[in-house]
Scaffold this active site. Sequence first.
Site, PDB file in Angstrom:
ATOM      1  N   SER A  95       0.944  -1.141   0.093  1.00  0.00           N
ATOM      2  CA  SER A  95      -0.171  -0.169  -0.059  1.00  0.00           C
ATOM      3  C   SER A  95       1.148   1.319  -0.044  1.00  0.00           C
ATOM      4  O   SER A  95       1.492   1.317   1.112  1.00  0.00           O
ATOM      5  CB  SER A  95      -1.078  -0.135   1.116  1.00  0.00           C
ATOM      6  OG  SER A  95      -1.801  -1.151   1.175  1.00  0.00           O
ATOM      7  N   LYS A 170      -7.063   1.909  -2.169  1.00  0.00           N
ATOM      8  CA  LYS A 170      -6.900   1.620  -1.077  1.00  0.00           C
ATOM      9  C   LYS A 170      -6.625   2.912  -0.048  1.00  0.00           C
ATOM     10  O   LYS A 170      -7.199   2.778   1.061  1.00  0.00           O
ATOM     11  CB  LYS A 170      -5.505   0.975  -0.862  1.00  0.00           C
ATOM     12  CG  LYS A 170      -4.693   0.609   0.423  1.00  0.00           C
ATOM     13  CD  LYS A 170      -5.719  -0.270   1.177  1.00  0.00           C
ATOM     14  CE  LYS A 170      -5.240  -0.545   2.533  1.00  0.00           C
ATOM     15  NZ  LYS A 170      -4.050  -1.450   2.670  1.00  0.00           N
ATOM     16  N   LYS A 238       0.917   5.690   8.078  1.00  0.00           N
ATOM     17  CA  LYS A 238       1.720   5.598   6.913  1.00  0.00           C
ATOM     18  C   LYS A 238       0.425   5.697   5.761  1.00  0.00           C
ATOM     19  O   LYS A 238       1.215   6.759   4.870  1.00  0.00           O
ATOM     20  CB  LYS A 238       2.410   4.102   6.869  1.00  0.00           C
ATOM     21  CG  LYS A 238       3.173   4.141   5.549  1.00  0.00           C
ATOM     22  CD  LYS A 238       2.386   3.193   4.717  1.00  0.00           C
ATOM     23  CE  LYS A 238       2.075   1.738   4.698  1.00  0.00           C
ATOM     24  NZ  LYS A 238       1.624   0.844   3.683  1.00  0.00           N
TER      25      LYS A 238
END
Length: 294
Positions: A95, A170, A238
């Site tokens: 990701s 995502k 993140k």
Amino acid sequence: MKIGFIGLGIMGKPMSKNLLKAGHELVVFDFNEASVAEAAAAGAKGVKSSAEVAVECETIITMVPNSPHVRAVCLGEGGIAETAKKGTLVIDMSSIDPVETKAIGAELAEKGIELMDAPVSGGEPKAIDGTLSVMVGGNKTAFDKYYDLLMAMAGSVVYVGDLGSGNVAKLANQIIVALNIAAVSEAFTLAKKCGTDPELVYQAIRGGLAGSAVLDAKAPMMMEHNFKPGFRIELHIKDLTNALNASHAISASLPLTAQIMEIMQSLKADGCSMDDHSAIVKYYERVSDVSVEK
């Protein structure tokens, strides 16, 4: 099918095992030698670098933490591009920032290597049982060809669009999840501060429009103060960093994402970065001087 697999962490290790169970031949690499040994014990062949994986495999899956790691695996010293044959396909299931996905893809294309982004949602439990949700960006022909391969690790595999679109999906997922967890935390804090049992509030609302997978997964954890990580706050930070970076690159405004990022940064400063993201409730408990714990 002979597949390279690079990155045997919390997600990659069970994903690789599911490919082995599906009958695929795997060549694997990770800097953690114990993880490589474990994969080898399950039937994979372990090698010493990403470049060695590319010598043997023309289809390579990468599952590493973030954008710089994908760049290093693909284009760095000892990376895939050093030895890959023209026509090699890299399926990046990490990701990362979609802007960087496109940049890496363009550099690989100059070397005759194709990139497809296929990030996943579902965390470690779904990686183990092979029911991940996979969001794919890239060449549609390649997607169709490798759909069954991806389904060996997944419950759903959806083509979203051109390269980078998988990571856009995502990031959208991660924004929605983070804001939902914050909304649940805020609502339960209100309930407890008003003297109403959050458990009964949960039971009252879960069958209505406020009901969601996030509510059902995270509300019980909040009320039990069980913050054993299914998805750690540090990882959500993140992802939201990537979302905000991408939004800045295209001049999109994400004010709610920025706000939940500040809440998560506060929790990180309090030493909660390794907690499950349901620990967002701790922020609300602290600022409201109340606990939603049963």
